[in-house]
Scaffold this motif. Sequence first.
Motif, PDB file in Angstrom:
ATOM      1  N   ASP A 172      36.894  30.407  51.996  1.00  0.00           N
ATOM      2  CA  ASP A 172      37.304  29.142  52.588  1.00  0.00           C
ATOM      3  C   ASP A 172      38.515  28.695  51.736  1.00  0.00           C
ATOM      4  OD1 ASP A 172      35.472  29.445  54.833  1.00  0.00           O
ATOM      5  OD2 ASP A 172      33.855  28.816  53.265  1.00  0.00           O
ATOM      6  N   GLN A 173      38.967  29.273  50.896  1.00  0.00           N
ATOM      7  CA  GLN A 173      40.093  28.687  50.071  1.00  0.00           C
ATOM      8  C   GLN A 173      41.290  28.664  51.105  1.00  0.00           C
ATOM      9  OE1 GLN A 173      41.075  30.013  46.009  1.00  0.00           O
ATOM     10  NE2 GLN A 173      43.335  30.208  46.858  1.00  0.00           N
ATOM     11  N   PRO A 174      42.289  27.661  51.068  1.00  0.00           N
ATOM     12  CA  PRO A 174      43.211  27.629  52.157  1.00  0.00           C
ATOM     13  C   PRO A 174      44.244  28.799  51.894  1.00  0.00           C
ATOM     14  CG  PRO A 174      42.858  25.413  51.396  1.00  0.00           C
ATOM     15  CD  PRO A 174      42.148  26.142  50.525  1.00  0.00           C
ATOM     16  N   TRP A 175      44.728  29.419  53.023  1.00  0.00           N
ATOM     17  CA  TRP A 175      45.975  30.314  52.949  1.00  0.00           C
ATOM     18  C   TRP A 175      47.282  29.318  52.701  1.00  0.00           C
ATOM     19  CZ3 TRP A 175      50.940  30.868  54.863  1.00  0.00           C
ATOM     20  CH2 TRP A 175      51.468  31.923  54.963  1.00  0.00           C
ATOM     21  N   LYS A 176      48.217  29.901  51.621  1.00  0.00           N
ATOM     22  CA  LYS A 176      49.373  29.312  51.331  1.00  0.00           C
ATOM     23  C   LYS A 176      50.468  30.441  51.313  1.00  0.00           C
ATOM     24  CE  LYS A 176      47.058  25.990  48.776  1.00  0.00           C
ATOM     25  NZ  LYS A 176      46.786  25.625  47.286  1.00  0.00           N
ATOM     26  N   ILE A 177      51.618  30.177  51.584  1.00  0.00           N
ATOM     27  CA  ILE A 177      52.738  31.138  51.493  1.00  0.00           C
ATOM     28  C   ILE A 177      52.780  31.763  50.026  1.00  0.00           C
ATOM     29  CG2 ILE A 177      54.633  29.460  51.012  1.00  0.00           C
ATOM     30  CD1 ILE A 177      54.834  32.710  53.338  1.00  0.00           C
ATOM     31  N   LEU A 178      52.475  31.039  49.054  1.00  0.00           N
ATOM     32  CA  LEU A 178      52.671  31.354  47.870  1.00  0.00           C
ATOM     33  C   LEU A 178      51.091  31.840  47.021  1.00  0.00           C
ATOM     34  CD1 LEU A 178      55.035  28.566  46.284  1.00  0.00           C
ATOM     35  CD2 LEU A 178      55.749  30.911  46.964  1.00  0.00           C
ATOM     36  N   ASP A 179      50.269  31.850  48.203  1.00  0.00           N
ATOM     37  CA  ASP A 179      48.943  32.583  47.886  1.00  0.00           C
ATOM     38  C   ASP A 179      48.525  33.346  49.116  1.00  0.00           C
ATOM     39  OD1 ASP A 179      46.477  32.988  46.524  1.00  0.00           O
ATOM     40  OD2 ASP A 179      45.639  30.974  46.584  1.00  0.00           O
ATOM     41  N   ASN A 180      49.109  34.172  49.242  1.00  0.00           N
ATOM     42  CA  ASN A 180      48.863  34.964  50.596  1.00  0.00           C
ATOM     43  C   ASN A 180      47.770  36.113  50.338  1.00  0.00           C
ATOM     44  OD1 ASN A 180      50.332  37.024  49.392  1.00  0.00           O
ATOM     45  ND2 ASN A 180      52.395  36.385  50.569  1.00  0.00           N
ATOM     46  N   VAL A 240      49.268  38.524  39.738  1.00  0.00           N
ATOM     47  CA  VAL A 240      49.370  38.149  41.210  1.00  0.00           C
ATOM     48  C   VAL A 240      50.848  38.309  41.709  1.00  0.00           C
ATOM     49  CG1 VAL A 240      48.855  36.222  42.814  1.00  0.00           C
ATOM     50  CG2 VAL A 240      47.158  36.655  40.931  1.00  0.00           C
ATOM     51  N   HIS A 241      50.901  38.997  42.719  1.00  0.00           N
ATOM     52  CA  HIS A 241      52.439  39.083  43.050  1.00  0.00           C
ATOM     53  C   HIS A 241      52.332  39.452  44.530  1.00  0.00           C
ATOM     54  CE1 HIS A 241      51.078  43.520  42.535  1.00  0.00           C
ATOM     55  NE2 HIS A 241      52.378  43.527  43.285  1.00  0.00           N
ATOM     56  N   SER A 242      53.480  39.445  45.022  1.00  0.00           N
ATOM     57  CA  SER A 242      53.644  39.679  46.622  1.00  0.00           C
ATOM     58  C   SER A 242      55.111  40.174  46.958  1.00  0.00           C
ATOM     59  CB  SER A 242      53.499  38.359  47.416  1.00  0.00           C
ATOM     60  OG  SER A 242      53.694  38.693  48.891  1.00  0.00           O
ATOM     61  N   PRO A 243      55.299  41.463  46.837  1.00  0.00           N
ATOM     62  CA  PRO A 243      56.213  42.075  47.132  1.00  0.00           C
ATOM     63  C   PRO A 243      57.059  41.661  48.594  1.00  0.00           C
ATOM     64  CG  PRO A 243      54.791  43.680  46.132  1.00  0.00           C
ATOM     65  CD  PRO A 243      54.034  42.271  46.507  1.00  0.00           C
ATOM     66  N   GLN A 244      56.061  41.661  49.383  1.00  0.00           N
ATOM     67  CA  GLN A 244      56.516  41.276  50.877  1.00  0.00           C
ATOM     68  C   GLN A 244      57.002  39.937  50.812  1.00  0.00           C
ATOM     69  OE1 GLN A 244      53.775  43.425  53.967  1.00  0.00           O
ATOM     70  NE2 GLN A 244      52.927  41.913  52.925  1.00  0.00           N
ATOM     71  N   LEU A 245      56.655  38.767  50.084  1.00  0.00           N
ATOM     72  CA  LEU A 245      57.108  37.471  50.013  1.00  0.00           C
ATOM     73  C   LEU A 245      58.533  37.563  49.227  1.00  0.00           C
ATOM     74  CD1 LEU A 245      56.726  34.434  50.330  1.00  0.00           C
ATOM     75  CD2 LEU A 245      55.454  34.396  48.176  1.00  0.00           C
TER      76      LEU A 245
END
Length: 146
Positions: free
Chosen positions: A95-103, A116-121
């Motif tokens: 239930d934690q909200p989705w955020k662009i910087l927490d995808n 924590v990282h996001s190659p796609q972002l």
Amino acid sequence: MPDVLGIPGPYRVGCILSVPVKTSIGTVAHKGILGDRLGPDDLPTVLHNSHLQGKVIESTMSEYVSMAVGPLECEGYPSTMPPHVILERARSRLDQPWKILDNCEHFVTWCHGMPVHSPQLRTATKRVGAATALVAGVLLGRSIFR
């Protein structure tokens, strides 16, 4: 090697799953964690940070793959932590909200105790930056030559 749920292939509880999905920015890989519970579809559940639902959820495998435009893949098990710890971490964020910087990518790497990282972002940010520079260059060029 099948895991305790008897799923054929490289899948094991806690592994990182990926399905390609179409978005407004193109096709991206939506990531999740293979759960240890069976859903009503008699398949394991998947814990994932869903942009569509706007939060971290535990869904059936059928729901997880419903938007896929390609095959389900196992991206591996990059952690040395036992599966029950990864699932505890994942469920602690339900239930934690989705955020662009927490995808979804941030979610799966965090669950595995990795940086924590996001190659796609990062790729999307570079594309937006390049497009912005191109538009600015065109607009600047027009104003200079008027």
